[in-house]
Design a protein around this motif. Structure first.
Motif, short mmCIF file in Angstrom:
data_model
loop_
_atom_site.label_atom_id
_atom_site.label_comp_id
_atom_site.label_asym_id
_atom_site.label_seq_id
_atom_site.Cartn_x
_atom_site.Cartn_y
_atom_site.Cartn_z
N LEU A 1 -39.64 -29.86 3.60
CA LEU A 1 -39.41 -30.91 2.46
C LEU A 1 -39.91 -32.28 3.12
CD1 LEU A 1 -38.32 -31.69 -0.51
CD2 LEU A 1 -36.26 -32.07 0.23
N ARG A 2 -41.15 -32.76 2.77
CA ARG A 2 -41.64 -33.77 3.26
C ARG A 2 -40.90 -34.97 2.76
NH1 ARG A 2 -43.98 -32.22 7.95
NH2 ARG A 2 -45.35 -30.26 7.67
N ARG A 3 -41.30 -36.03 3.32
CA ARG A 3 -40.62 -37.35 2.73
C ARG A 3 -41.34 -37.74 1.60
NH1 ARG A 3 -40.80 -43.16 6.21
NH2 ARG A 3 -39.71 -44.20 4.81
N ASP A 4 -42.54 -37.33 1.13
CA ASP A 4 -43.12 -37.90 -0.12
C ASP A 4 -42.62 -36.81 -1.27
OD1 ASP A 4 -44.54 -35.56 0.44
OD2 ASP A 4 -46.60 -36.52 0.99
N GLY A 5 -41.90 -35.83 -0.99
CA GLY A 5 -41.49 -34.92 -2.01
C GLY A 5 -42.06 -33.50 -1.99
N ARG A 6 -43.05 -33.47 -1.30
CA ARG A 6 -43.86 -32.14 -1.45
C ARG A 6 -43.15 -31.11 -0.51
NH1 ARG A 6 -47.73 -32.10 1.99
NH2 ARG A 6 -47.36 -34.08 2.93
N VAL A 7 -42.99 -29.95 -0.71
CA VAL A 7 -42.20 -28.60 -0.26
C VAL A 7 -43.45 -27.76 0.29
CG1 VAL A 7 -40.90 -26.71 -0.55
CG2 VAL A 7 -40.40 -28.78 -1.46
N GLU A 8 -43.45 -27.49 1.54
CA GLU A 8 -44.39 -26.65 2.39
C GLU A 8 -43.59 -25.23 2.90
OE1 GLU A 8 -46.46 -28.68 5.40
OE2 GLU A 8 -47.22 -30.36 4.10
N LEU B 1 -36.61 -22.29 -5.68
CA LEU B 1 -36.40 -23.06 -4.67
C LEU B 1 -36.72 -24.31 -4.45
CD1 LEU B 1 -34.21 -23.14 -2.30
CD2 LEU B 1 -35.66 -21.86 -0.84
N LYS B 2 -38.25 -24.50 -4.59
CA LYS B 2 -38.62 -25.53 -4.51
C LYS B 2 -38.31 -26.54 -5.29
CE LYS B 2 -43.62 -27.21 -4.80
NZ LYS B 2 -45.19 -26.84 -5.05
N ARG B 3 -38.18 -26.19 -6.65
CA ARG B 3 -37.66 -27.06 -7.74
C ARG B 3 -36.43 -27.68 -7.30
NH1 ARG B 3 -40.01 -23.44 -11.02
NH2 ARG B 3 -38.03 -22.28 -11.51
N ILE B 4 -35.46 -26.89 -6.79
CA ILE B 4 -34.02 -27.27 -6.42
C ILE B 4 -34.16 -28.28 -5.47
CG2 ILE B 4 -32.03 -26.62 -5.51
CD1 ILE B 4 -31.93 -23.91 -7.24
N LEU B 5 -34.91 -27.88 -4.26
CA LEU B 5 -34.88 -28.81 -3.10
C LEU B 5 -35.63 -30.25 -3.53
CD1 LEU B 5 -36.48 -26.30 -0.53
CD2 LEU B 5 -34.14 -27.08 -0.70
N ALA C 1 -35.25 -31.62 -6.56
CA ALA C 1 -34.34 -32.24 -7.37
C ALA C 1 -33.15 -32.76 -6.79
CB ALA C 1 -33.79 -31.16 -8.49
N GLU C 2 -32.83 -32.29 -5.50
CA GLU C 2 -31.94 -32.59 -4.78
C GLU C 2 -32.06 -33.42 -3.64
OE1 GLU C 2 -29.16 -32.46 -6.64
OE2 GLU C 2 -29.32 -30.69 -7.61
N SER C 3 -33.35 -33.81 -3.46
CA SER C 3 -33.84 -34.49 -2.34
C SER C 3 -33.23 -36.11 -2.11
CB SER C 3 -35.46 -34.47 -2.50
OG SER C 3 -35.74 -35.46 -3.56
N HIS C 4 -32.51 -36.29 -3.24
CA HIS C 4 -32.19 -37.73 -2.88
C HIS C 4 -30.83 -37.78 -2.21
CE1 HIS C 4 -30.13 -35.93 -6.31
NE2 HIS C 4 -29.17 -36.85 -6.45
N LEU C 5 -30.37 -36.31 -2.00
CA LEU C 5 -28.97 -36.34 -1.16
C LEU C 5 -29.01 -35.81 0.33
CD1 LEU C 5 -27.04 -34.08 -3.77
CD2 LEU C 5 -26.75 -36.67 -3.54
N ARG C 6 -28.20 -36.11 0.92
CA ARG C 6 -28.28 -35.85 2.52
C ARG C 6 -27.13 -35.14 3.00
NH1 ARG C 6 -30.41 -40.28 6.75
NH2 ARG C 6 -31.00 -38.36 7.37
N ASP D 1 -24.22 -28.46 -0.91
CA ASP D 1 -23.53 -28.31 -1.82
C ASP D 1 -24.20 -28.43 -3.22
OD1 ASP D 1 -21.16 -28.02 -0.05
OD2 ASP D 1 -20.56 -30.35 -0.35
N ALA D 2 -25.10 -29.42 -3.41
CA ALA D 2 -25.63 -29.30 -4.45
C ALA D 2 -26.63 -28.25 -4.91
CB ALA D 2 -26.59 -30.72 -4.85
N VAL D 3 -27.10 -27.59 -3.69
CA VAL D 3 -28.21 -26.80 -3.85
C VAL D 3 -27.39 -25.48 -4.14
CG1 VAL D 3 -29.46 -24.92 -2.41
CG2 VAL D 3 -29.78 -27.43 -2.18
N GLN D 4 -26.10 -25.14 -3.66
CA GLN D 4 -25.16 -24.02 -3.92
C GLN D 4 -24.63 -24.31 -5.32
OE1 GLN D 4 -21.83 -23.33 -1.38
NE2 GLN D 4 -20.93 -22.15 -2.80
N GLY D 5 -24.68 -25.48 -5.81
CA GLY D 5 -24.09 -25.60 -7.27
C GLY D 5 -25.23 -25.32 -8.33
N ASP D 6 -26.61 -25.54 -7.83
CA ASP D 6 -27.72 -25.35 -8.76
C ASP D 6 -28.01 -23.74 -8.70
OD1 ASP D 6 -28.14 -27.92 -9.18
OD2 ASP D 6 -29.63 -28.07 -7.56
N LEU D 7 -27.57 -22.96 -7.70
CA LEU D 7 -27.81 -21.69 -7.57
C LEU D 7 -26.61 -20.91 -8.58
CD1 LEU D 7 -28.11 -20.74 -3.75
CD2 LEU D 7 -29.96 -20.67 -5.47
N VAL D 8 -25.41 -21.30 -8.46
CA VAL D 8 -24.37 -20.66 -9.38
C VAL D 8 -24.76 -20.93 -10.75
CG1 VAL D 8 -22.06 -21.09 -10.25
CG2 VAL D 8 -22.76 -21.04 -7.67
#
Length: 423
Positions: free
Chosen positions: A313-320, A373-377, A379-384, A390-397
């Motif tokens: 997950l790059r700093r500019d929001g791209r996912v590779e 998964l890319k969309r979830i990563l 969407a939650e990129s503002h968290l650390r 926890d947010a990723v797990q919540g999105d999966l559920v």
């Protein structure tokens, strides 16, 4: 009339059934009582339905022979009240009647009567009706005994289940203890771990270990299958990648100067593929993702052995996504593995997730997949750190709209870059 010898053959003479004869005619009661006594029944008489109800409350007769038409409470009303009484066993109810109309018979059956006996009473027909009643009562008692046996067996099974459940709860604690740290900061970077089995225990394992002052090893493992067998194998495999004792970690090597270094990722995968089947002696296999990360330069060397593709997950929001699959460990002898390289810049993050994430299914059966998964990563990129996981797990559920069917695990590495000294 049925003899006691005949009744003994049917298994009832030694445990005589109790018959209550209810009739306002004393003569009719005496005739029936005599016939029943000769057949081996224990007989009780009642001159009215009201008296019969008092007897039923005190003694619980097995069979009721009641006249339909009586002063006061009729046989039909008596039957209705009798059916509402609490009893330890079923009571067979026969109505004595001269009524033969279908509507009368229907009324009797709806009131709870089991059978009818025409008046005047025929000895042969009486015997036939009682035999049918005994058969029903015998089946009811046998069914009750079997139900008691089943209840006893279920209680025993519940006890065993509770015992196993307690053991599994303890096993879960032990498995979770394999992940000694869920978060660590290295100054220039930080690592967070997620491990959530689908049951008490699972086949996933994640972890990390320092290689030297500037490098760290990250890994994710997913043993084929679920449950106890998979959990035991993860416990065994965890010993090969111990972060506590470098000399027991197969990824670690000691240089001539006595310093520790690490095997190249592809060589580590090949080593595990060689020694695990030989030492563990199991037909099971596991997938592996392993990354050797330089905490100063951000250089990453990885091996993907059947595990889902690592995501940057790059700093500019791209996912590779990196890698192309690879063979699981322990599946094919002498399998070849390749090393994947990339570089993390300050602000970049590395996500190593198990297939329980990408294969999370929605109610219509659609898998989350790499794009989901890319969309979830993103969407939650503002968290650390742990909050991100926890947010990723919540999105999966939320995506599955139910409990997740597979184990879920992930390693989340955040690279901030080396700290610069202030001027």
């Amino acid at each position: 009339m049925m003899s006691q010898a005949m009744r003994a053959v049917e298994g009832t003479a030694t445990d005589a059934l109790k018959v209550l004869v209810v009739d306002d005619s004393r003569m009719q009661r005496r005739i029936l009582s005599a016939q029943l006594s000769r057949a081996g029944y224990e007989v009780i008489e009642a001159a009215s339905a009201e008296e019969a109800l008092r007897i039923c409350a005190a003694q619980e007769p097995d069979i009721i022979l009641s006249d339909w038409l009586m002063p006061g409470m009729s046989g039909i009303d008596f039957c209705r009240v009798f059916r509402r009484m609490e009893r330890s066993a079923y009571g067979y109810f026969i109505l004595l009647t001269s009524k033969t109309e279908k509507t009368d018979i229907t009324l009797g059956l709806e009131s709870g009567a089991d059978d009818f006996l025409a008046k005047p009473t025929s000895a042969d027909e009486l015997r036939a009706r009682l035999t049918a009643g005994e058969r029903i009562l015998r089946m009811e008692r046998q069914l009750k005994e079997k139900n008691q046996m089943i209840s006893s067996a279920l209680a025993e099974l519940q006890g065993l289940y509770d015992s196993v459940d307690r053991d599994l709860i303890e096993a879960r604690k032990l498995q979770q203890s394999l992940v000694r740290e869920r978060f660590r900061s290295f100054g220039s970077a930080q690592v967070s771990l997620l491990l959530r089995p689908s049951g008490h225990v699972g086949g996933d394992l994640v972890g990390f270990f320092p290689i030297n002052a500037r490098r760290v090893g990250l890994y994710g493992i997913d043993v084929a299958g679920h449950g106890i067998a998979s959990a035991l194998m993860t416990a065994r495999i965890s010993g090969y990648l111990s972060g506590v004792s470098p000399d027991q970690n197969v990824a670690m090597i000691q240089t001539e100067l006595g310093l520790y270094d690490a095997l190249p990722p592809a060589e580590l995968a090949a080593t595990l593929n060689r020694i695990v089947p030989r030492e563990i002696r199991t037909d099971s296999y596991f997938t592996l993702i392993y990354a050797d990360v330089d905490l100063v330069s951000g250089e990453v060397a990885m091996v993907q052995a059947g595990h889902p593709m690592p995501a940057v997950l790059r700093r500019d929001g791209r996912v590779e996504y990196l890698g192309s699959g690879g063979l699981p460990i322990g599946l094919i002898e002498n399998a070849h593995y390749d090393t994947i390289t990339t570089r993390l810049l300050p602000g970049d993050r590395l996500f190593l997730g198990s297939d329980g994430i990408t294969e999370a299914a929605s109610p219509d059966g659609s898998f989350l997949g790499d794009e989901g998964l890319k969309r979830i990563l993103q969407a939650e990129s503002h968290l650390r750190g742990p909050a991100f996981l926890d947010a990723v797990q919540g999105d999966l559920v939320a995506y599955a709209e139910a409990a997740l069917a597979d184990d879920v695990s992930a390693v989340f590495f955040e690279f901030d870059g080396p700290k610069r000294n202030a001027d």
